[in-house]
Design a protein around this motif. Structure first.
Motif, PDB file in Angstrom:
ATOM      1  N   ASP A 171      31.093  54.734 -23.253  1.00 14.28           N
ATOM      2  CA  ASP A 171      31.504  53.636 -22.377  1.00 14.28           C
ATOM      3  C   ASP A 171      31.018  53.857 -20.949  1.00 14.28           C
ATOM      4  O   ASP A 171      30.479  52.952 -20.313  1.00 14.28           O
ATOM      5  N   VAL A 172      31.178  55.071 -20.453  1.00 20.03           N
ATOM      6  CA  VAL A 172      30.743  55.393 -19.088  1.00 20.03           C
ATOM      7  C   VAL A 172      29.220  55.306 -18.995  1.00 20.03           C
ATOM      8  O   VAL A 172      28.669  54.657 -18.096  1.00 20.03           O
ATOM      9  N   ASP A 173      28.527  55.945 -19.931  1.00 16.90           N
ATOM     10  CA  ASP A 173      27.066  56.008 -19.869  1.00 16.90           C
ATOM     11  C   ASP A 173      26.429  54.631 -20.038  1.00 16.90           C
ATOM     12  O   ASP A 173      25.505  54.273 -19.307  1.00 16.90           O
ATOM     13  N   ALA A 174      26.892  53.862 -21.011  1.00 17.11           N
ATOM     14  CA  ALA A 174      26.306  52.540 -21.248  1.00 17.11           C
ATOM     15  C   ALA A 174      26.558  51.606 -20.064  1.00 17.11           C
ATOM     16  O   ALA A 174      25.682  50.829 -19.683  1.00 17.11           O
ATOM     17  N   ARG A 175      27.729  51.681 -19.462  1.00 19.32           N
ATOM     18  CA  ARG A 175      28.004  50.847 -18.294  1.00 19.32           C
ATOM     19  C   ARG A 175      27.112  51.271 -17.123  1.00 19.32           C
ATOM     20  O   ARG A 175      26.582  50.427 -16.403  1.00 19.32           O
ATOM     21  N   ASP A 176      26.907  52.567 -16.964  1.00 16.89           N
ATOM     22  CA  ASP A 176      26.008  53.032 -15.898  1.00 16.89           C
ATOM     23  C   ASP A 176      24.572  52.571 -16.165  1.00 16.89           C
ATOM     24  O   ASP A 176      23.862  52.167 -15.244  1.00 16.89           O
ATOM     25  N   VAL A 177      24.144  52.608 -17.413  1.00 14.31           N
ATOM     26  CA  VAL A 177      22.799  52.150 -17.756  1.00 14.31           C
ATOM     27  C   VAL A 177      22.676  50.650 -17.499  1.00 14.31           C
ATOM     28  O   VAL A 177      21.653  50.177 -16.994  1.00 14.31           O
ATOM     29  N   ALA A 178      23.703  49.885 -17.807  1.00 15.77           N
ATOM     30  CA  ALA A 178      23.673  48.448 -17.522  1.00 15.77           C
ATOM     31  C   ALA A 178      23.502  48.199 -16.029  1.00 15.77           C
ATOM     32  O   ALA A 178      22.733  47.318 -15.621  1.00 15.77           O
TER      33      ALA A 178
ATOM     34  N   TYR B  80      28.184  45.716 -22.693  1.00 16.62           N
ATOM     35  CA  TYR B  80      28.374  46.224 -21.337  1.00 16.62           C
ATOM     36  C   TYR B  80      27.672  45.310 -20.344  1.00 16.62           C
ATOM     37  O   TYR B  80      26.528  44.910 -20.551  1.00 16.62           O
ATOM     38  N   ARG B  81      28.359  45.023 -19.270  1.00 14.07           N
ATOM     39  CA  ARG B  81      27.801  44.224 -18.177  1.00 14.07           C
ATOM     40  C   ARG B  81      27.815  45.081 -16.909  1.00 14.07           C
ATOM     41  O   ARG B  81      28.635  45.990 -16.785  1.00 14.07           O
ATOM     42  N   PRO B  82      26.923  44.763 -15.974  1.00 13.48           N
ATOM     43  CA  PRO B  82      26.969  45.483 -14.699  1.00 13.48           C
ATOM     44  C   PRO B  82      28.311  45.293 -14.014  1.00 13.48           C
ATOM     45  O   PRO B  82      28.969  44.257 -14.180  1.00 13.48           O
ATOM     46  N   LEU B  83      28.716  46.283 -13.260  1.00 10.27           N
ATOM     47  CA  LEU B  83      29.985  46.250 -12.537  1.00 10.27           C
ATOM     48  C   LEU B  83      29.904  45.307 -11.333  1.00 10.27           C
ATOM     49  O   LEU B  83      28.817  45.075 -10.801  1.00 10.27           O
ATOM     50  N   ALA B  84      31.036  44.814 -10.897  1.00  9.64           N
ATOM     51  CA  ALA B  84      31.079  43.903  -9.755  1.00  9.64           C
ATOM     52  C   ALA B  84      31.045  44.658  -8.427  1.00  9.64           C
ATOM     53  O   ALA B  84      30.481  44.191  -7.449  1.00  9.64           O
ATOM     54  N   SER B  85      31.644  45.829  -8.376  1.00 10.31           N
ATOM     55  CA  SER B  85      31.737  46.605  -7.140  1.00 10.31           C
ATOM     56  C   SER B  85      30.366  47.179  -6.758  1.00 10.31           C
ATOM     57  O   SER B  85      29.730  47.875  -7.550  1.00 10.31           O
ATOM     58  N   ALA B  86      29.934  46.879  -5.541  1.00  7.87           N
ATOM     59  CA  ALA B  86      28.641  47.379  -5.069  1.00  7.87           C
ATOM     60  C   ALA B  86      28.625  48.909  -5.025  1.00  7.87           C
ATOM     61  O   ALA B  86      27.639  49.539  -5.384  1.00  7.87           O
ATOM     62  N   HIS B  87      29.731  49.512  -4.597  1.00  4.31           N
ATOM     63  CA  HIS B  87      29.803  50.968  -4.528  1.00  4.31           C
ATOM     64  C   HIS B  87      29.679  51.577  -5.936  1.00  4.31           C
ATOM     65  O   HIS B  87      28.934  52.538  -6.138  1.00  4.31           O
ATOM     66  N   ALA B  88      30.395  51.022  -6.891  1.00  3.81           N
ATOM     67  CA  ALA B  88      30.329  51.530  -8.265  1.00  3.81           C
ATOM     68  C   ALA B  88      28.935  51.337  -8.852  1.00  3.81           C
ATOM     69  O   ALA B  88      28.427  52.199  -9.578  1.00  3.81           O
ATOM     70  N   ARG B  89      28.289  50.232  -8.533  1.00  2.00           N
ATOM     71  CA  ARG B  89      26.940  49.982  -9.023  1.00  2.00           C
ATOM     72  C   ARG B  89      25.957  51.013  -8.469  1.00  2.00           C
ATOM     73  O   ARG B  89      25.100  51.514  -9.183  1.00  2.00           O
ATOM     74  N   LEU B  90      26.093  51.316  -7.184  1.00  4.48           N
ATOM     75  CA  LEU B  90      25.210  52.313  -6.575  1.00  4.48           C
ATOM     76  C   LEU B  90      25.426  53.691  -7.179  1.00  4.48           C
ATOM     77  O   LEU B  90      24.469  54.420  -7.462  1.00  4.48           O
TER      78      LEU B  90
ATOM     79  N   ALA C 222      26.598  54.395 -10.175  1.00  2.59           N
ATOM     80  CA  ALA C 222      26.106  54.374 -11.550  1.00  2.59           C
ATOM     81  C   ALA C 222      24.583  54.473 -11.578  1.00  2.59           C
ATOM     82  O   ALA C 222      24.007  55.241 -12.359  1.00  2.59           O
ATOM     83  N   THR C 223      23.930  53.721 -10.714  1.00  4.87           N
ATOM     84  CA  THR C 223      22.470  53.731 -10.658  1.00  4.87           C
ATOM     85  C   THR C 223      21.962  55.109 -10.245  1.00  4.87           C
ATOM     86  O   THR C 223      21.014  55.632 -10.846  1.00  4.87           O
ATOM     87  N   ALA C 224      22.589  55.717  -9.265  1.00  6.49           N
ATOM     88  CA  ALA C 224      22.184  57.057  -8.823  1.00  6.49           C
ATOM     89  C   ALA C 224      22.352  58.079  -9.948  1.00  6.49           C
ATOM     90  O   ALA C 224      21.508  58.959 -10.122  1.00  6.49           O
ATOM     91  N   ARG C 225      23.415  57.957 -10.719  1.00  2.00           N
ATOM     92  CA  ARG C 225      23.659  58.893 -11.827  1.00  2.00           C
ATOM     93  C   ARG C 225      22.567  58.788 -12.887  1.00  2.00           C
ATOM     94  O   ARG C 225      22.067  59.796 -13.390  1.00  2.00           O
ATOM     95  N   VAL C 226      22.160  57.568 -13.222  1.00  2.00           N
ATOM     96  CA  VAL C 226      21.113  57.382 -14.230  1.00  2.00           C
ATOM     97  C   VAL C 226      19.769  57.875 -13.695  1.00  2.00           C
ATOM     98  O   VAL C 226      19.020  58.549 -14.413  1.00  2.00           O
ATOM     99  N   ILE C 227      19.455  57.576 -12.450  1.00  2.00           N
ATOM    100  CA  ILE C 227      18.199  58.049 -11.857  1.00  2.00           C
ATOM    101  C   ILE C 227      18.136  59.572 -11.884  1.00  2.00           C
ATOM    102  O   ILE C 227      17.108  60.163 -12.225  1.00  2.00           O
ATOM    103  N   LYS C 228      19.248  60.222 -11.565  1.00  2.00           N
ATOM    104  CA  LYS C 228      19.291  61.692 -11.587  1.00  2.00           C
ATOM    105  C   LYS C 228      19.055  62.211 -13.008  1.00  2.00           C
ATOM    106  O   LYS C 228      18.300  63.175 -13.206  1.00  2.00           O
TER     107      LYS C 228
END
Length: 141
Positions: A26-33, A103-113, A115-121
């Motif tokens: 759930d965490v990983d797929a949402r971060d990938v989204a 899974y859909r992208p999150l609404a919170s800009a902070h959470a989106r950033l 999540a995106t940083a975690r996947v890039i890493k």
């Protein structure tokens, strides 16, 4: 009348590992989204991740992105698969019955950033490992 199911400690541990893997997916797929939404702005409608009913804990069967630009769906799917693999998931499309999570992208800009940083890493780490020399001194690529 209540029936008690008795399980061994090994069975209970295996059940807990499976629950932990499901939570991690759930965490990983949402971060990938979220990462996909940053990579392909406005294109991702949702990310569908399918798992077999009796799969191993960190196996997934299929990844199906629903996108607004249908001709680019394969490109988005390849990116999603690479990201999930980098986060420790194994694609195992065995052809058995599957269940889907969406899974859909999150609404919170902070959470989106975040999540995106975690996947890039994870992608950078996986890329570094792929480029690492093998014990014979040659790359497998």
């Amino acid at each position: 009348m209540t029936f008690q199911i008795h399980r061994t400690p090994e069975e209970l541990a295996a059940m807990q590992r499976s629950r932990d893997a499901a939570r991690q997916l759930d965490v990983d797929a949402r971060d990938v989204a979220n990462w996909l939404d940053a990579q392909f702005p406005g294109m991702l409608v949702f990310l569908e991740v399918q798992r077999h009913y009796s799969c191993e804990d960190y196996d997934i069967a299929h990844v199906e992105p629903r996108v607004t630009d249908r001709p680019r769906r394969h490109e988005v799917r390849e990116a999603a698969e690479l990201a999930l693999k980098s986060l420790g998931w194994k694609l195992n499309p065995e052809g058995r019955d599957v269940r889907s999570e969406f899974y859909r992208p999150l609404a919170s800009a902070h959470a989106r950033l975040a999540a995106t940083a975690r996947v890039i890493k994870a992608l950078k780490t996986a890329e570094t490992l792929d480029d690492a020399p093998t014990p014979t001194g040659e790359n497998d690529n």
